[in-house]
Motif scaffolding. Structure first.
Motif, PDB file in Angstrom:
ATOM      1  N   TRP A 193      42.105  31.803  46.105  1.00 39.16           N
ATOM      2  CA  TRP A 193      41.572  31.055  44.963  1.00 39.16           C
ATOM      3  C   TRP A 193      41.852  29.564  45.047  1.00 39.16           C
ATOM      4  N   GLY A 194      40.916  28.798  44.468  1.00 39.42           N
ATOM      5  CA  GLY A 194      41.106  27.369  44.336  1.00 39.42           C
ATOM      6  C   GLY A 194      41.323  26.950  42.902  1.00 39.42           C
ATOM      7  N   HIS A 195      40.834  27.757  41.941  1.00 35.76           N
ATOM      8  CA  HIS A 195      40.964  27.374  40.538  1.00 35.76           C
ATOM      9  C   HIS A 195      42.343  27.690  39.968  1.00 35.76           C
ATOM     10  N   LYS A 196      43.151  28.455  40.722  1.00 34.03           N
ATOM     11  CA  LYS A 196      44.514  28.735  40.292  1.00 34.03           C
ATOM     12  C   LYS A 196      45.371  29.012  41.517  1.00 34.03           C
ATOM     13  N   ASP A 197      46.667  28.794  41.374  1.00 32.52           N
ATOM     14  CA  ASP A 197      47.597  28.991  42.481  1.00 32.52           C
ATOM     15  C   ASP A 197      48.001  30.461  42.527  1.00 32.52           C
ATOM     16  N   ALA A 198      47.080  31.293  42.992  1.00 37.59           N
ATOM     17  CA  ALA A 198      47.314  32.735  43.069  1.00 37.59           C
ATOM     18  C   ALA A 198      46.441  33.318  44.168  1.00 37.59           C
ATOM     19  N   LYS A 199      46.880  34.434  44.726  1.00 39.84           N
ATOM     20  CA  LYS A 199      46.120  35.091  45.774  1.00 39.84           C
ATOM     21  C   LYS A 199      44.896  35.786  45.201  1.00 39.84           C
TER      22      LYS A 199
END
Length: 457
Positions: free
Chosen positions: A226-232
């Motif tokens: 993801w680019g919109h949040k720091d998560a896989k």
């Protein structure tokens, strides 16, 4: 190129820039100090071998965009160099030849032609967005305008004057619409989710087809969802393997959820949209070290380290999530000598995926044992027919398949093959202990009809 190589490249207009579509007046722009562009069509190129045995519906699809942000000068040039390489080296480079016979590379060089006009004519403007007057006079950030997590304030701005202004609504801009509609025609509808944002935690799975790359500048990063949040993302194993293997070529840092070099959120961007909505393997590049890249560094560094990575990505277009998890064939040696066809190859499940360096643990897809290396003569593995085509199981040098990197070989008397003299294609593919087959690699070998004299060919 389209005129010179009509069997390899075609072009079409897929939409219009804001200026051409709406023909705004200079008075619509507040404090505009620049001449407005005349407006432009947005063009897409399809690079493929149209005379191959595969129909378009049977080919993998890779879509590449560049020129989304106007001030980033190098991405369209790198992109154009890639197109030129594909077209001009078809039938002389074995890898490019099979790529274009099995896949289509779709290229949109300038997503934002209006902004590019301003940036080139007025370099000091560092113009980023399109030419929608938007109440502020300096456009919409096309890389925040896509209809996936659009309007998320963590990764975009609602201020029309901000550099990352997301626009008045999702997919509002004609440039965005052109790319989206083109992607919908390329990528299968049946692999998309009915509610992309509501189903973000559900994996697409390994059977998806299609790839997308967006080329930007600068900083030296490879990014993926993801680019919109720091998560896989739920498909992180495959996407991270893809990012790591691209890093093998260009050495760029990984800008992605849960990676040490995640920089900041970007919502409504192309990479997340193409993955989250279209369902394809999606990633982006941040090339070079400047928006207006100097020519010397571009020629000596940016092109050499990124061109092979784009070739590698094009190999994966049909089955990206499966092939990227398999072993890579790092080199092939094929010789015709003393009446024998001698082929050797090194395959590794770990080297490319774990090359990223300090601060990164080994990746799960790179820990398997290489269990076999298969050699195909004049038949791509995807086209191989039992009893019709020629295939060998290569043997390891130490007689044991027990490590994640193996060197294997085979020696075959050419008199047993009844091969016609001339050029032949060697295809090699490796498989690991989980059953994943890696990307196909290839080379040419030349066979002479007169085998006496022990010459090397």
């Amino acid at each position: 190129l389209a005129a010179e190589y009509p069997d390899l490249i075609t072009m079409e207009s897929i939409g219009q820039s804001y200026i051409k579509k709406y023909n705004p007046k200079p008075s619509d722009y507040k404090n505009m100090r620049y001449e407005l562009p005349p407006g432009s069509d947005i063009y897409a190129f399809n690079i493929t071998a149209s005379n191959s045995i595969r129909q378009s519906s049977e080919k993998g699809k890779l879509l590449i965009t560049s020129g989304v942000h106007a001030r980033e000068w190098a991405p369209p040039e790198l992109h154009a160099r890639f197109i030129e390489k594909l077209v001009k080296e078809y039938n002389t480079d074995s890898e490019i030849t099979w790529i274009l016979e099995h896949n289509e590379v779709h290229a949109i060089l300038y997503v934002n032609p209006d902004g590019r006009f301003i940036s080139e004519k007025y370099p000091d403007s560092y113009w980023r967005k399109n030419l929608n007057p938007n109440g502020c006079g300096n456009g919409v950030d096309l890389n925040r305008n896509l209809d996936f997590m659009w309007g998320d304030r963590n990764g975009a701005s609602s201020d029309p004057c901000a550099d990352d202004y997301h626009g008045p609504s999702a997919n509002s801009e004609p440039e965005t619409q052109a790319v989206v509609e083109y992607a919908k025609k390329l990528f299968p509808e049946d692999q998309r989710k009915k509610d992309p944002e509501g189903q973000m935690s559900a994996a697409f799975g390994e059977d998806i087809t299609g790839m997308y790359i967006d080329i930007h500048a600068s900083g030296g990063y490879v990014y993926y969802p993801w680019g919109h949040k720091d998560a896989k993302s739920p498909d992180d194993e495959a996407l991270q393997a893809l990012g790591r293997k691209i890093n093998y070529f260009n050495g760029y840092k990984l800008w992605a959820g849960s990676q040490p070099d995640f920089m900041y959120e970007a919502s409504g961007d192309y990479s997340d949209y193409m993955y989250g909505v279209m369902g394809v393997a999606s990633m982006g590049y941040e090339i070079g070290d400047d928006f207006q890249q100097d020519c010397t560094r571009f020629e000596e560094e940016v092109v050499p380290i990124n061109m092979p990575s784009l070739i590698y990505a094009a190999k994966l277009a049909m089955k990206p999530y499966k092939d990227v998890k398999g072993p890579d064939v790092l080199d092939i040696s094929a010789r015709h000598i003393n009446g024998q066809l001698r082929v050797s190859a090194t395959a590794s499940d770990s080297k490319m995926v774990n090359s990223i360096g300090k601060g990164f643990s080994d990746h799960s897809s790179g820990s398997q044992i290489v269990k076999g290396v298969h050699l195909y003569l004049d038949a791509h593995p995807d086209d191989y027919q039992e009893g019709v085509d020629t295939k060998w199981e290569m043997e390891t040098l130490d007689d044991n398949w027990d490590t994640n990197e193996e060197t294997a070989g085979v020696v075959v008397p050419t008199k047993d093959l009844a091969l016609p003299a001339g050029r032949h294609t060697i295809y090699v593919q490796a498989v690991d202990s989980r059953g994943y087959k890696g990307p196909v690699s290839s080379t040419y070998v030349h066979i002479q009809s007169n085998l006496r004299g022990g010459g090397r060919h």
